[in-house]
Design an enzyme around this catalytic site. Sequence first.
Site, mmCIF file in Angstrom:
data_model
loop_
_atom_site.group_PDB
_atom_site.id
_atom_site.type_symbol
_atom_site.label_atom_id
_atom_site.label_comp_id
_atom_site.label_asym_id
_atom_site.label_seq_id
_atom_site.Cartn_x
_atom_site.Cartn_y
_atom_site.Cartn_z
ATOM 1 N N LYS A 142 -1.490 5.882 1.487
ATOM 2 C CA LYS A 142 -1.837 5.456 0.129
ATOM 3 C C LYS A 142 -2.042 6.677 -0.752
ATOM 4 O O LYS A 142 -2.330 7.785 -0.284
ATOM 5 C CB LYS A 142 -3.100 4.581 0.121
ATOM 6 C CG LYS A 142 -4.375 5.241 0.667
ATOM 7 C CD LYS A 142 -5.115 6.112 -0.321
ATOM 8 C CE LYS A 142 -6.394 6.709 0.266
ATOM 9 N NZ LYS A 142 -6.981 7.777 -0.580
ATOM 10 N N SER A 197 -7.346 5.444 8.460
ATOM 11 C CA SER A 197 -7.558 4.042 8.078
ATOM 12 C C SER A 197 -6.314 3.211 8.379
ATOM 13 O O SER A 197 -6.406 2.065 8.837
ATOM 14 C CB SER A 197 -7.896 3.950 6.588
ATOM 15 O OG SER A 197 -9.113 4.602 6.307
ATOM 16 N N ASP A 250 -11.336 2.368 3.254
ATOM 17 C CA ASP A 250 -9.907 2.326 2.945
ATOM 18 C C ASP A 250 -9.116 1.427 3.886
ATOM 19 O O ASP A 250 -7.927 1.179 3.644
ATOM 20 C CB ASP A 250 -9.306 3.739 3.008
ATOM 21 C CG ASP A 250 -9.733 4.628 1.854
ATOM 22 O OD1 ASP A 250 -10.261 4.095 0.866
ATOM 23 O OD2 ASP A 250 -9.541 5.858 1.949
#
Length: 300
Positions: free
Chosen positions: A12, A106, A139
């Site tokens: 991300k 994550s 996250d």
Amino acid sequence: MTGSVTVRVPAKVNVQLAVGGPRSDGYHDLANVFLAVGLHDEVTVRPADELRVTCAGPDAAQVPLDHSNLAARAALALAARYGRDANVHIHIDKDIPVAGGMAGGSADGAGALLACDALWGTGASREELLGICAELGSDVPFSLVGGAALGRGRGELLTPLPVGGAFHWVFAVADGGLSTPAVYAECDRLRGAADIPAPEASAALLDALRAGDAEALAAAVSNDLQDAAVSLRPSLAATLEAGRGAGALAAMVSGSGPTTAFLVPDAAGARKVADALQSSGTCRAVRVAAGPVPGATVLS
């Protein structure tokens, strides 16, 4: 129970990271606009005599292989909920930069959770899986969901966001990592006694995402942790300047760093900025990706 399950899960970038003041529990309230991008880890789980974790790929030596790994914690959490043993071998094929502010750990947690759910046939609902993700880390829920989303609370309370097109990015990977708690602590130190307003998502940024407008997005991106990350790692300033000088529309620290993210107009612009960064001597490696992309996905 035989065979194996492989899940692909994305990195991300935070196109906005607005950070409120410290809470009584030590966290900070956030307005965190996530965009999943096309750098992926693949997490494979298969039955074993006991829970163990292995890892291969760039910087695999930096990945913990004990039960502190989020992938192991995810397997243990799902097993505990369904009253079974977490006897699986979890293998992580790393491609997301390690300790780079791109949610690689994550992602592995979300990937292992979805893979174990499929392997064991637990039939957990999406809400149950997201609840376990939130327990694992701020996250982790977004790694499961992917796409684009606004994260509230400490980032775990997600609202999906519409995106009108693909955004192209170049990521410069720094030597070593940065501790996320240390970056937040430095952010608090730099702010001092200032009164910090409640974090809010930028309306201009959400409009830019909806329109798929890279130039408008570049004008609206922000990261309240950037000054803290650069304070702890001053060399990041040179990386950011090298990307800007090469024509990036926007240059920012990704999350808590130390990876830096450069928004570019298109794939050709990405190649130009990537080449300039690679030859600048200000980073260890350069990666190119576009987003949004889907979240954790079962491959086999």
